[in-house]
Write a protein that holds these residues in place. Structure first.
Motif, PDB file in Angstrom:
ATOM      1  N   TYR A  29      36.686  60.402 -58.844  1.00  0.00           N
ATOM      2  CA  TYR A  29      37.673  59.789 -57.279  1.00  0.00           C
ATOM      3  C   TYR A  29      38.761  61.143 -57.603  1.00  0.00           C
ATOM      4  O   TYR A  29      38.296  61.445 -56.443  1.00  0.00           O
ATOM      5  N   GLU A  30      39.183  61.185 -58.580  1.00  0.00           N
ATOM      6  CA  GLU A  30      40.096  62.751 -58.914  1.00  0.00           C
ATOM      7  C   GLU A  30      39.753  63.641 -58.461  1.00  0.00           C
ATOM      8  O   GLU A  30      40.278  64.587 -57.205  1.00  0.00           O
ATOM      9  N   ARG A  68      45.931  59.226 -52.181  1.00  0.00           N
ATOM     10  CA  ARG A  68      45.022  58.461 -52.986  1.00  0.00           C
ATOM     11  C   ARG A  68      44.902  56.533 -52.732  1.00  0.00           C
ATOM     12  O   ARG A  68      45.100  56.108 -53.046  1.00  0.00           O
ATOM     13  N   ASN A 112      37.418  66.895 -64.930  1.00  0.00           N
ATOM     14  CA  ASN A 112      37.451  65.778 -64.889  1.00  0.00           C
ATOM     15  C   ASN A 112      37.006  65.825 -66.812  1.00  0.00           C
ATOM     16  O   ASN A 112      36.545  66.536 -67.131  1.00  0.00           O
ATOM     17  N   TYR A 144      38.493  63.310 -54.259  1.00  0.00           N
ATOM     18  CA  TYR A 144      39.945  63.749 -53.963  1.00  0.00           C
ATOM     19  C   TYR A 144      40.455  64.659 -54.171  1.00  0.00           C
ATOM     20  O   TYR A 144      41.038  65.376 -52.289  1.00  0.00           O
TER      21      TYR A 144
END
Length: 131
Positions: A110-111, A63, A38, A114
């Motif tokens: 989120y990424e 996702r 991030n 995940y």
């Protein structure tokens, strides 16, 4: 006429069997490191574990399947267990790498959550561990 139909059906059968191709992943796809980052938080985790990229493409849920709260809670639990085992190599095997610096009060997005969650699923499956 019967012979022509017979040969056509044999030809169709052979081409149907021969045209079936399975997608095979090249070594580059299997072994390519996965970067979990991030950029706005200046956070980065690079996974060099062979097979993780293949796991993401074949076994991982898509996702959006999990909510952000679910992923954050699971990652807190998994990183706590992982870090405990990583810092105690005499008690646990040497398959654990360096500890993962995952802080509860930082929202990584989120990424990152995940991919980190799926890494833990992959890790447990590959090394037959239960975090």
């Amino acid at each position: 006429m019967k012979r022509v139909l017979y040969y056509i059906s044999i030809l169709i059968f052979i081409t149907a069997c021969a045209s079936k191709k399975e997608h095979s992943f090249s070594n580059d796809e299997k072994e390519k490191p996965v970067r979990i980052a991030n950029d706005s938080l200046e956070y980065e985790l690079i996974v060099f574990d062979i097979g993780f990229n293949l796991f993401l493409n074949s076994s991982a849920k898509p996702r959006g399947f999990y909510g952000i709260n679910f992923l954050e809670n699971k990652n807190i639990f998994f990183t706590t267990q992982y870090n405990f085992r990583a810092t105690n190599p005499t008690q646990f095997s040497s398959i654990y790498g360096p500890p993962i610096d995952y802080k509860n009060n930082i929202h990584y997005g989120y990424e990152v959550n995940y991919l980190l969650y799926n890494y833990f699923l992959f890790f447990q499956q590959k090394y037959r561990q239960r975090l």
